[in-house]
Design a protein around this motif. Structure first.
Motif, mmCIF file in Angstrom:
data_model
loop_
_atom_site.group_PDB
_atom_site.id
_atom_site.type_symbol
_atom_site.label_atom_id
_atom_site.label_comp_id
_atom_site.label_asym_id
_atom_site.label_seq_id
_atom_site.Cartn_x
_atom_site.Cartn_y
_atom_site.Cartn_z
ATOM 1 N N LYS A 238 42.130 23.693 36.744
ATOM 2 C CA LYS A 238 40.822 24.321 36.972
ATOM 3 C C LYS A 238 40.874 25.505 37.948
ATOM 4 O O LYS A 238 40.155 26.494 37.758
ATOM 5 C CB LYS A 238 39.833 23.272 37.478
ATOM 6 C CG LYS A 238 38.408 23.783 37.605
ATOM 7 C CD LYS A 238 37.462 22.673 38.039
ATOM 8 C CE LYS A 238 36.042 23.190 38.176
ATOM 9 N NZ LYS A 238 35.111 22.099 38.603
ATOM 10 N N PRO A 239 41.710 25.470 39.015
ATOM 11 C CA PRO A 239 41.739 26.604 39.956
ATOM 12 C C PRO A 239 42.140 27.931 39.328
ATOM 13 O O PRO A 239 41.875 28.990 39.915
ATOM 14 C CB PRO A 239 42.767 26.158 41.006
ATOM 15 C CG PRO A 239 42.700 24.664 40.984
ATOM 16 C CD PRO A 239 42.488 24.319 39.544
ATOM 17 N N PHE A 240 42.763 27.925 38.161
ATOM 18 C CA PHE A 240 43.112 29.194 37.522
ATOM 19 C C PHE A 240 41.873 29.949 37.042
ATOM 20 O O PHE A 240 41.923 31.171 36.824
ATOM 21 C CB PHE A 240 44.067 28.964 36.340
ATOM 22 C CG PHE A 240 45.469 28.619 36.755
ATOM 23 C CD1 PHE A 240 46.193 29.462 37.570
ATOM 24 C CD2 PHE A 240 46.061 27.449 36.317
ATOM 25 C CE1 PHE A 240 47.497 29.153 37.947
ATOM 26 C CE2 PHE A 240 47.353 27.114 36.687
ATOM 27 C CZ PHE A 240 48.077 27.973 37.504
ATOM 28 N N GLY A 241 40.778 29.230 36.858
ATOM 29 C CA GLY A 241 39.499 29.857 36.544
ATOM 30 C C GLY A 241 39.531 30.786 35.355
ATOM 31 O O GLY A 241 40.023 30.452 34.275
ATOM 32 N N LYS A 242 39.023 31.989 35.556
ATOM 33 C CA LYS A 242 38.860 32.950 34.460
ATOM 34 C C LYS A 242 40.170 33.576 34.000
ATOM 35 O O LYS A 242 40.196 34.296 33.001
ATOM 36 C CB LYS A 242 37.882 34.042 34.877
ATOM 37 C CG LYS A 242 36.460 33.526 35.081
ATOM 38 C CD LYS A 242 35.508 34.646 35.463
ATOM 39 C CE LYS A 242 34.081 34.122 35.641
ATOM 40 N NZ LYS A 242 33.148 35.204 36.021
ATOM 41 N N ALA A 243 41.254 33.305 34.729
ATOM 42 C CA ALA A 243 42.558 33.821 34.287
ATOM 43 C C ALA A 243 43.150 32.972 33.179
ATOM 44 O O ALA A 243 44.177 33.317 32.601
ATOM 45 C CB ALA A 243 43.527 33.882 35.472
ATOM 46 N N MET A 244 42.490 31.866 32.850
ATOM 47 C CA MET A 244 43.042 30.874 31.923
ATOM 48 C C MET A 244 42.224 30.781 30.649
ATOM 49 O O MET A 244 40.996 30.924 30.669
ATOM 50 C CB MET A 244 43.061 29.499 32.635
ATOM 51 C CG MET A 244 43.431 28.320 31.777
ATOM 52 S SD MET A 244 43.479 26.783 32.761
ATOM 53 C CE MET A 244 41.825 26.750 33.475
ATOM 54 N N THR A 245 42.914 30.516 29.527
ATOM 55 C CA THR A 245 42.230 30.300 28.251
ATOM 56 C C THR A 245 43.000 29.261 27.440
ATOM 57 O O THR A 245 44.184 29.015 27.676
ATOM 58 C CB THR A 245 42.123 31.606 27.449
ATOM 59 O OG1 THR A 245 41.294 31.391 26.299
ATOM 60 C CG2 THR A 245 43.502 32.074 26.963
ATOM 61 N N LYS A 246 42.277 28.668 26.501
ATOM 62 C CA LYS A 246 42.897 27.751 25.547
ATOM 63 C C LYS A 246 42.953 28.441 24.187
ATOM 64 O O LYS A 246 41.943 28.968 23.712
ATOM 65 C CB LYS A 246 42.093 26.451 25.455
ATOM 66 C CG LYS A 246 42.613 25.483 24.399
ATOM 67 C CD LYS A 246 41.697 24.263 24.261
ATOM 68 C CE LYS A 246 42.140 23.359 23.120
ATOM 69 N NZ LYS A 246 41.228 22.207 22.933
ATOM 70 N N ILE A 247 44.135 28.450 23.581
ATOM 71 C CA ILE A 247 44.290 29.054 22.258
ATOM 72 C C ILE A 247 43.731 28.078 21.225
ATOM 73 O O ILE A 247 44.235 26.964 21.074
ATOM 74 C CB ILE A 247 45.765 29.362 21.953
ATOM 75 C CG1 ILE A 247 46.349 30.309 23.010
ATOM 76 C CG2 ILE A 247 45.909 29.977 20.557
ATOM 77 C CD1 ILE A 247 47.842 30.545 22.875
ATOM 78 N N THR A 248 42.668 28.480 20.553
ATOM 79 C CA THR A 248 42.005 27.567 19.619
ATOM 80 C C THR A 248 41.989 28.063 18.183
ATOM 81 O O THR A 248 41.759 27.289 17.274
ATOM 82 C CB THR A 248 40.552 27.317 20.062
ATOM 83 O OG1 THR A 248 39.886 28.589 20.161
ATOM 84 C CG2 THR A 248 40.501 26.606 21.413
ATOM 85 N N ASN A 249 42.185 29.353 17.952
ATOM 86 C CA ASN A 249 42.121 29.856 16.574
ATOM 87 C C ASN A 249 43.016 31.090 16.450
ATOM 88 O O ASN A 249 43.780 31.406 17.355
ATOM 89 C CB ASN A 249 40.672 30.185 16.187
ATOM 90 C CG ASN A 249 40.012 31.106 17.214
ATOM 91 O OD1 ASN A 249 40.606 32.095 17.631
ATOM 92 N ND2 ASN A 249 38.791 30.761 17.606
ATOM 93 N N ARG A 250 42.892 31.757 15.348
ATOM 94 C CA ARG A 250 43.784 32.896 15.077
ATOM 95 C C ARG A 250 43.433 34.136 15.900
ATOM 96 O O ARG A 250 44.215 35.078 15.968
ATOM 97 C CB ARG A 250 43.740 33.244 13.588
ATOM 98 C CG ARG A 250 44.529 32.258 12.733
ATOM 99 C CD ARG A 250 44.749 32.816 11.338
ATOM 100 N NE ARG A 250 45.279 34.169 11.351
ATOM 101 C CZ ARG A 250 46.561 34.473 11.587
ATOM 102 N NH1 ARG A 250 47.415 33.523 11.870
ATOM 103 N NH2 ARG A 250 46.957 35.724 11.545
ATOM 104 N N LYS A 251 42.275 34.148 16.505
ATOM 105 C CA LYS A 251 41.899 35.316 17.290
ATOM 106 C C LYS A 251 42.563 35.228 18.658
ATOM 107 O O LYS A 251 42.221 34.401 19.491
ATOM 108 C CB LYS A 251 40.379 35.392 17.446
ATOM 109 C CG LYS A 251 39.917 36.675 18.127
ATOM 110 C CD LYS A 251 38.397 36.727 18.189
ATOM 111 C CE LYS A 251 37.949 38.018 18.861
ATOM 112 N NZ LYS A 251 36.465 38.089 18.959
ATOM 113 N N ILE A 252 43.535 36.091 18.892
ATOM 114 C CA ILE A 252 44.306 36.062 20.124
ATOM 115 C C ILE A 252 43.802 37.143 21.077
ATOM 116 O O ILE A 252 43.750 38.330 20.726
ATOM 117 C CB ILE A 252 45.808 36.284 19.840
ATOM 118 C CG1 ILE A 252 46.335 35.172 18.936
ATOM 119 C CG2 ILE A 252 46.593 36.359 21.135
ATOM 120 C CD1 ILE A 252 46.276 33.792 19.553
#
Length: 775
Positions: A238-252
């Protein structure tokens, strides 16, 4: 003031701490006193709240920076020699992985240098000659191969949110060894940490430090279960905040720095499904693979393709179960683990829950079953004439009364202990899990009437069951209580409050066995989860005796972890042969009229040596008591002389005597004193009630006034019901029936005259309990 009259703490505050401060150590940021290193092993009992062994704590740990411990100091009072604490300190230093060790009694320091950089390993130093932080740090850097270029990585602080939560000692070791390995150019790193020890939190701290140091600007974290990715994103990461994302679909979106993904989300059999190729091969500086042992299996081999593609990145593998087979080997890819923290060590330290095993053998499992000629099953199929053994049951042949018996034994256990203890039953297959669910529903009809979710089947083919998984693992959710499963819950399920694991499946793989056992190893003190029980119907727990259960993997001698090459490292190992699919016309016979019974049932406890106690509990107790007290006279002398009888009980518990289990076998109404005298030395048994009644009739007892005698009678009744600890704690005066006599202070001072008189009276009563001649 005479130095020899000072306590150990006084020696620390008046002599040792000032000497450290004079040497330049900052007391607030570099010096920690009385540091609890471990929590103390949980001693498994049948009581409601198991006890813990004494935790290991160091008088001082010195840190160059908050995340880098470098030295340990053991203090003694001045009645000891300067070096009296050295052996104890060396043990702490080995545990927390520091090279500098000191012992002191306030006169001087004995210094032990483990770096090998000096021709003198041990030397005495005056109080004014304690080494400065810079002196020890420079020596530390030489030992670790740290130079001015790499020190920025190694000294980068870990994440601290101000809550007081810091990594445990073994997590610090794993984090620091990883940082040091990366600083020295190692590109393939494997960490082996038992389930429940915080692998993901450890990974977060490693990533955070590398990220903040600028050594890894873009990071990919891979897991193979969606729930693991989601838990990681919302909890530890959680501390990574907005620098972090989860890859969920083909849109990278390539604007993030921390990427979390399922292997399955970015790979596939078709090239168009390999989303990871939308990133350039050098996009990521670091790839972390959670549970990398599962990635070695054929169906999950996608992570090897991902690592090959991102070959220029640093690769870190996390696993609880290193995989070494003819076909796959994660140590051949990552190299030898740079750190291993085993289940045994976690239990010894008190961070993981120990277990007890209830082994139940069924007659048909041991002897097999052969149908009479021409016998047909429930559906009219003629049963093939052969002997069916345990491995056949619930695969080729279903004996419904066997399933019902297993369900009854599990249900009886829960009714005897706690009907709401979270329980996972591992079955041979989905069909078996469904039939087990039905039998459990019938065995627990009253609970099922309260909630149909009391028993559920959680398997891959059941959306309804999978929907209950979160409820099962949520500590504050009462339902479901019992979950039947085959494979779905064997991995990746953080069941913190699971107290019972039932094994009714044949387990051929040590990896699977470790993973299943790992479902119970978490401790949750808030919900009174300190240990767990394994009920074994298939001899699976014989694997505890296999050295592989808690051993290290074997490293390929030709592999170079710095480059990821040599031997078979870095390449794709041959895939294991897939499990053959069950033929569509394969037969499974169902038989309802064959009786099944229990042949043997025994309880095995986790011993202080990390092994299951397989001998009889009485023999085991006798052997352990004799180690401390060779004769009955030795025991009686020590017991009589002890001001606190509970101190002797606690000491014997730490040496492996399981009083609660022994009482279950010999007699719940016996005092620990009588259990020892009877089991270890063959003395006649005497119950607590008999001892208490004898004291009430003693001449000494008649000397007290009516009020004092009434209080003592109530104390003796408490002793008769619950044990000697009630005589040795003033807190007992706060519970019924004592408030009717007044407050604890009113009882102690008003009825007995003073606290010292009250304690002296209790001491005499204790003497009367165990030595009638003293009355």
């Amino acid at each position: 003031m005479d130095k020899k009259s000072l306590s150990e703490r006084d020696i620390c505050s008046k002599y040792i701490t000032p000497a450290i401060e004079r040497a330049g150590w900052h007391l607030l940021t570099q010096v920690r006193e009385e540091v609890n290193i471990t929590k103390g092993r949980v001693i498994v009992t049948t009581g409601t709240k198991p006890k813990r062994a004494e935790p290991r704590f160091a008088d001082y740990i010195l840190y160059y920076k908050p995340n880098i411990p470098v030295a340990v100091i053991e203090a003694k009072d001045n009645n000891h020699s300067v070096g009296a604490g050295m052996q104890q300190a060396l043990g702490y230093a080995e545990l927390i992985d520091v090279p500098f060790v000191f012992s002191s009694n306030g006169d001087a320091f004995l210094f032990h240098d483990k770096t090998g950089q000096s021709s003198v390993i041990e030397q005495e130093l005056s109080l004014d000659a304690f080494p400065s932080p810079e002196v020890l740090w420079n020596s530390y850097c030489v030992l670790k191969g740290i130079n001015s270029e790499t020190s920025k990585i190694v000294t980068q602080d870990y994440f601290d949110d101000g809550s007081g939560k810091t990594p445990r000692y073994y997590q610090i070791i794993a984090i620091n060894r990883t940082m040091e390995a990366i600083a020295k150019g190692q590109r393939r790193i494997l960490l082996v940490m038992a389930t429940g020890t915080g692998k993901t939190y450890t990974a977060f701290q490693i990533i955070w430090r590398l990220w903040k140091a600028g050594s890894a600007k873009r990071i990919l974290f891979l897991a193979d279960r969606n729930i693991l990715v989601d838990q990681t994103k919302t909890n530890d990461f959680k501390p990574f905040g907005k620098a972090m994302t989860k890859i969920t679909n083909r849109k990278i979106d390539k604007s993030y720095e921390i990427y979390l993904s399922l292997y399955q989300a970015i790979t596939g059999t078709e090239d168009i499904q390999n989303i990871y190729k939308e990133f350039s091969p050098d996009f990521f500086d670091l790839v972390v693979i959670d549970e990398c042992h599962r990635g070695s299996a054929a169906e999950d081999a996608a992570w090897r393709d991902i690592l090959t593609y991102f070959n220029s990145a640093i690769h870190i593998g996390l696993t609880a179960t290193p995989k070494e087979t003819e076909y796959v080997s994660n140590t051949n890819y990552f190299g030898e683990p740079i750190y291993t923290y085993s289940l045994k060590q976690g239990i010894e330290d008190g961070f993981l829950a120990p277990y007890r095993v209830i082994r139940i053998d069924l007659d048909k499992d041991l002897a097999g079953w052969r149908p009479e000629k021409g016998k047909r099953d429930l559906y009219g199929q003629e049963i093939e004439d052969r002997i069916y053994y345990q491995k056949d049951f619930d695969n080729n042949l279903v004996l419904t009364k066997r399933t019902e018996l297993v369900a009854k034994k599990v249900s009886d256990y829960l009714k005897k202990t706690d009907p709401y203890d979270k329980t996972i039953i591992f079955c041979e297959n989905i069909d078996h899990a469904e039939r087990m669910r039905q039998s459990l529903v019938n065995e627990n009809s009253q609970e099922v009437l309260k909630s149909e979710r009391y028993v559920v089947r959680i398997t891959g083919d059941s959306p309804e069951g999978k929907a209950e998984l979160d409820n099962f693992i949520m500590p504050d959710s009462r339902y479901p209580v019992i979950a039947t499963t085959s494979k779905l819950m064997s991995t990746g399920v953080d069941a913190q409050t699971c107290k019972v694991i039932v094994l009714d499946k044949s387990i051929e793989s040590m990896i699977e066995f470790k993973q299943i056992i790992g479902r119970g190893t978490r401790i949750n003190e808030e919900y009174n989860k300190y240990f767990f029980t394994i009920i074994d119907f298939r001899k699976a727990t014989e694997r505890f005796a296999d050295p592989e259960f808690d051993g290290d993997p074997i490293q390929d001698p030709d592999f170079d972890p710095r480059t990821g090459s040599g031997g078979t490292g870095g390449g794709e190992p041959p895939h294991p042969p897939p499990d053959p699919p069950e033929p569509s016309n394969s037969r499974k016979y169902v038989v309802k009229d064959v009786e099944v019974s229990v042949v043997a049932e025994r309880v095995q406890y986790y011993g202080p040596d990390g092994r299951l106690i397989t001998e009889s509990l009485k023999d085991y107790t006798r052997k352990n008591v004799i180690k401390s007290y060779a004769t009955l006279d030795d025991f009686l002398t020590q017991w009589t002389a002890s001001e606190r009888k509970t101190a002797i009980i606690e000491e014997l518990q730490q040496h492996g005597v399981l009083f609660d289990a022994l009482a279950e076998e010999v007699g719940r109404d016996l005092d620990p004193f009588d259990l020892i005298c009877h089991v270890a030395y063959g003395q006649p048994k005497m119950t607590r009630r008999q001892r208490a009644d004898r004291v009430k009739k003693a001449k000494y007892f008649a000397e007290f006034g009516d009020q004092a005698r009434a209080v003592l009678i109530s104390l003796l009744d408490k002793y008769a019901d619950e044990g000697v600890e009630n005589l040795e704690s003033i807190d007992v005066l706060k519970v019924d029936p004592f408030p009717s006599f007044g407050t604890p202070i009113e009882i102690v001072k008003g009825i007995f005259g003073s606290k010292s008189n009250y304690l002296a009276t209790l001491h005499r009563i204790e003497q009367c309990l165990y030595n009638p001649a003293s009355c």
